[in-house]
Scaffold this motif. Sequence first.
Motif: not given
Length: 349
Positions: A324-347
């Motif tokens: 998850g080292s990509f930017t959270s700007q623009g559509i990046g916020a949406a990508v993080f949103n989907r990944l965080r929901k899919a993740a069973s663990k976040m580090i």
Amino acid sequence: MKMQTHLFVQDKGNFEEVMQSAGKIIRAGGLVAFPTETVYGLGANALNPDAVQKIFEAKGRPADNPLIVHVAKKEDFFRLADEINPTAKKLMDTFCPGPLTLILKKKEIVPDITTAGLDSVAIRLPSNKIARELILASGTPIAAPSANRSGSPSPTSASHVMNDLNGKIDAIIDGGNTEIGIESTVVDARGDIPIILRPGEISREDIETVVGKVEIGYKDNKEGIKNPLSPGMKYTHYSPHAEVILLEGSAEAIKQKIAELIQQYSSEEKKIGVLLTEELQDNFVAMKVISLGLASQPSVAAQRIFSAMREMDMEGIDIILVDGSFTSQGIGAAVFNRLRKAASKMINL
Ligand code: AMP
Ligand code: MG
């Protein structure tokens, strides 16, 4: 109930014919999956409660999770919704057609089942040609959630839809891979200040440019959403069978941690897959590696995350490590949103 799912393969020669045949199925109360610019949708006549009921059944979708109604013309917003204020009009004029869904006060014509009993309705005017022509050929607004089994990653190709819904729906129109890869931005546009309920390609920054102030009404984590503004927020989403571990922080710290985790899980005989930004490619030996594109270009990650999760599942991967080292700007916020929901663990590093 098992049925034969017809696959429409369209080209220039038969485009009109396919749209007419698929439109006829929608008019008759059937289900047709079709491409949009975001992901594939599972469509039914939004104004026919029996047809809409079939969507919930085919997807295994909870009845309290409302559907987005897709229209082919701006006038249809006014046919389905009331009290469209100047802020909503500005958003419509700027972003429709496109990957923006507006929550508006519902008119009587929209059945309760479509909005899960809410007095608001979600409306979107897609830009995808097949989607729009299908709506026109059907002669009715089309209710369409993502065309996956409830809880699994959203489909970005006709084969993803086939894998999830073959035998449960009447037809699929194959329109190739979808352009954006993640679902539309959902905005509650009933008040003066719009509230983003789900991030998407049309970003917070984009919306702020048009209307000034914007509120954020979603949370990325699964826990603690007791009274969600959008019913869909409380459900598990986008989960592949494999366990997803999302690593956030600096690229260097993520690189070290991934190396450590690969070693640890390999010793436990787990099959490991990694989703890596382009910058971190070639650093690891894992059973499967899929690129998420450059860290500065999250639109590529958006196109790939759902199909990558499905691919990992097909190969029997146990653990997916996500860089998850990509930017959270623009559509990046949406990508993080989907990944965080899919993740069973976040580090967080
Ligand atoms: P999907 O169609 O699978 O992309 O999901 C549609 C999303 O829009 C879900 O998160 C729904 O909860 C949300 N949604 C649809 N209608 C409404 C509504 N009237 N109010 C708030 N959220 C809605
Ligand atoms: Mg969905």
